[in-house]
Structures are given as structure tokens and as C-alpha cells.
Design a protein around this motif. Structure first.
Motif, mmCIF file in Angstrom:
data_model
loop_
_atom_site.group_PDB
_atom_site.id
_atom_site.type_symbol
_atom_site.label_atom_id
_atom_site.label_comp_id
_atom_site.label_asym_id
_atom_site.label_seq_id
_atom_site.Cartn_x
_atom_site.Cartn_y
_atom_site.Cartn_z
ATOM 1 N N ASN A 104 0.845 -1.189 0.000
ATOM 2 C CA ASN A 104 0.000 0.000 0.000
ATOM 3 C C ASN A 104 0.888 1.249 0.000
ATOM 4 O O ASN A 104 1.819 1.342 0.793
ATOM 5 N N PRO A 105 0.645 2.211 -0.914
ATOM 6 C CA PRO A 105 1.493 3.412 -0.973
ATOM 7 C C PRO A 105 1.590 4.149 0.356
ATOM 8 O O PRO A 105 2.638 4.726 0.684
ATOM 9 N N ASN A 106 0.498 4.146 1.143
ATOM 10 C CA ASN A 106 0.539 4.818 2.449
ATOM 11 C C ASN A 106 1.499 4.113 3.396
ATOM 12 O O ASN A 106 2.248 4.764 4.139
ATOM 13 N N ASP A 107 1.503 2.752 3.360
ATOM 14 C CA ASP A 107 2.439 2.005 4.192
ATOM 15 C C ASP A 107 3.882 2.294 3.788
ATOM 16 O O ASP A 107 4.768 2.425 4.638
ATOM 17 N N GLN A 109 5.129 5.037 2.408
ATOM 18 C CA GLN A 109 5.540 6.363 2.856
ATOM 19 C C GLN A 109 5.756 6.398 4.365
ATOM 20 O O GLN A 109 6.714 7.023 4.849
ATOM 21 N N GLU A 110 4.893 5.738 5.110
ATOM 22 C CA GLU A 110 5.041 5.718 6.565
ATOM 23 C C GLU A 110 6.321 4.987 6.983
ATOM 24 O O GLU A 110 7.014 5.414 7.911
ATOM 25 N N ASN A 113 9.543 6.969 6.066
ATOM 26 C CA ASN A 113 9.651 8.194 6.870
ATOM 27 C C ASN A 113 9.571 7.918 8.364
ATOM 28 O O ASN A 113 9.510 8.861 9.163
ATOM 29 N N HIS A 114 9.566 6.647 8.740
ATOM 30 C CA HIS A 114 9.498 6.275 10.154
ATOM 31 C C HIS A 114 10.728 6.798 10.893
ATOM 32 O O HIS A 114 11.843 6.745 10.356
ATOM 33 N N GLU A 229 4.920 0.402 -8.986
ATOM 34 C CA GLU A 229 4.497 0.011 -7.634
ATOM 35 C C GLU A 229 5.687 -0.530 -6.851
ATOM 36 O O GLU A 229 6.675 -0.996 -7.418
ATOM 37 N N TYR A 249 2.564 -2.800 12.096
ATOM 38 C CA TYR A 249 2.466 -3.271 10.713
ATOM 39 C C TYR A 249 2.359 -4.809 10.682
ATOM 40 O O TYR A 249 2.989 -5.464 9.860
#
Length: 256
Positions: A104-107, A109-110, A113-114, A229, A249
């Protein structure tokens, strides 16, 4: 030591055979018992020789098999240590070689950037058909990739191997199926056309027998455009944040 034992055994075998043959050829009546004994010794000697040869053959096959297994284990162990430079590998739980499932793109990025993420690399995949063979097309960052691969053949332009974003790397199995070597041109189909590039190197890959074609992250992103992707992330992670990562996660497959 083993060779000396075998040598002594066969020398003894020959001497006993000669002695029994000598006595069996004698015609003196007083040596009847000795001649009979020689006959049985010769008979048993043949059976014993066959048994010893069978045992020696089995031992030889066993030793050869163990040497092959140990050699293979050492090669795979070296490959694993070389190719696993990151602390954590993350992918979808449903991701597989025949059917790559993106993150998932949101995962993504998170995770990149963690606060506990020190460095990260991505893996993007697709299945492509080249010359009627299906291969895994893999897009990765070329930074420090040379430390993670074991090459069997490369093009060394300037006496120091440097990978450019348009260079193509292929696994040994892919090179054999395509019947190509370094310096040759291959055509890679993509959703927006065919990319033609030169094979820069051939490397060892025990992970897949299908054959892998590796291109740079930048090249795959430019070729796939809006259909690009992420299928995996390799992170160097601060161990203090690992427990939080595993809890937040747990819907992903996290390998440490």
C-alpha cells in the motif's frame, strides 16, 4: 590414510590368492586337505572381494555426496550473507513470485519516513515474457548493489565496475534461457513499450529458477510511469523501534 588401508588390503588379497592357487595346483595326495581348504578360501575370497568392493563403492558415493552437499551449502550461505545487507525486509503477506502483490502506498511512505528508519531500499517487480520465456523483472536501487551480488561475468569498461541507470543485469538462469552474455542487447516489454538495453553483468541467484532480469529503480519508474508500484522494502532500522514496527504493521510480512 584411507588410500593406504585400501592398498594394504589389495596387496594382502593378491598374496592370499597366489598362495591358495599354488596349493590347489599341487598333486601330492598328502595335501588333499590343504587343497580343499584352498578351494574354499578362493571361493570365499571372491565373495569377500565383491562385498568389500560394494562397501568401498558405497563409501565413495557417500563421501562424494557429502562433499557436494557441503560445497553447495557453503555457496548458498555465502550468497545469503552477501545478498542480505539490510536489517528488515517487508512485503505483502500475499506476495508471491507468480503473482506479485504491491505494498500500500501509504504504508510505503510511513515506513520510509518512520523515525527509526535509518536507510531504505525498494524492490519493484513484474513478470515479463522475453523470447517466449517468462522472467521476473526486478527494479532496485543500484547504490551499493555490487556488494549484494556475486557476478560470474561483467563488462568492465574502466577497470572499475560502475552501474549506470540504463544497465541491465541478468541471473545465470536467465542468461542460459535467453542464450545471451554480457555486452549483448535484450528487449524488455513494458506496459508502455519495449525497452532495449545492454547486459552489463550476469550474476548468481539461488532465489528463483525462473530467471531474473534486474534494472535500476529509476529506469523501472520511468518505464512503468503511473503503473509503478513497490513490492518490497529493505530497511536498516533502529532496533529500539523494532517492537513498535512489528505491532503497527502486523498486516505485512516482516522478515528480520
Amino acid at each position: 590414510m584411507l588410500g593406504l588401508i585400501v592398498f594394504i588390503f589389495f596387496i594382502t588379497l593378491i598374496l592370499v590368492s597366489l598362495l591358495t592357487s599354488f596349493f590347489s595346483w599341487q598333486r601330492y595326495s598328502k595335501l588333499v586337505m590343504l587343497k580343499m581348504a584352498s578351494f574354499y578360501i578362493k571361493r570365499d575370497l571372491v565373495l569377500s572381494t565383491m562385498m568389500v568392493m560394494a562397501i568401498a563403492l558405497a563409501c565413495g558415493l557417500f563421501i562424494s555426496m557429502m562433499l557436494f552437499i557441503n560445497s553447495f551449502q557453503q555457496s548458498v550461505s555465502k550468497w545469503i550473507k552477501t545478498s542480505t545487507q539490510s536489517d528488515i525486509y517487508i512485503q505483502s503477506k500475499y506476495n508471491s513470485i507468480p503473482n506479485p502483490v504491491p505494498l500500500n502506498p501509504n504504508d510505503v511512505q510511513e515506513l520510509i519516513n518512520h523515525p527509526s528508519t535509518l536507510t531504505w531500499k525498494s524492490i519493484s517487480r513484474d513478470n515479463v515474457s522475453v523470447k517466449n520465456h517468462t522472467f521476473i523483472l526486478r527494479g532496485v536501487q543500484y547504490d551499493d548493489l555490487l556488494k549484494e551480488l556475486q557476478f560470474v561475468a561483467v563488462i568492465d569498461d574502466n577497470k572499475s565496475l560502475i552501474l549506470k541507470k540504463d544497465d541491465i543485469l541478468i541471473s545465470e538462469s536467465a542468461a542460459k534461457k535467453l542464450d545471451v552474455g554480457v555486452g549483448e542487447i535484450i528487449d524488455i516489454p513494458t506496459p508502455f513499450g519495449v525497452f532495449s538495453g545492454r547486459v552489463k553483468g550476469v550474476y548468481i541467484d539461488y532465489a528463483s529458477e525462473h530467471g531474473v532480469i534486474t534494472i535500476s529503480h529509476q529506469l523501472m519508474k520511468s518505464l512503468y510511469k503511473g503503473r509503478f508500484e513497490y513490492h518490497g522494502l529493505a530497511l536498516n532500522f533502529d532496533k529500539r523501534g523494532l517492537e513498535q514496527l512489528l505491532n503497527n504493521y502486523d498486516h505485512l510480512l516482516i522478515q528480520t
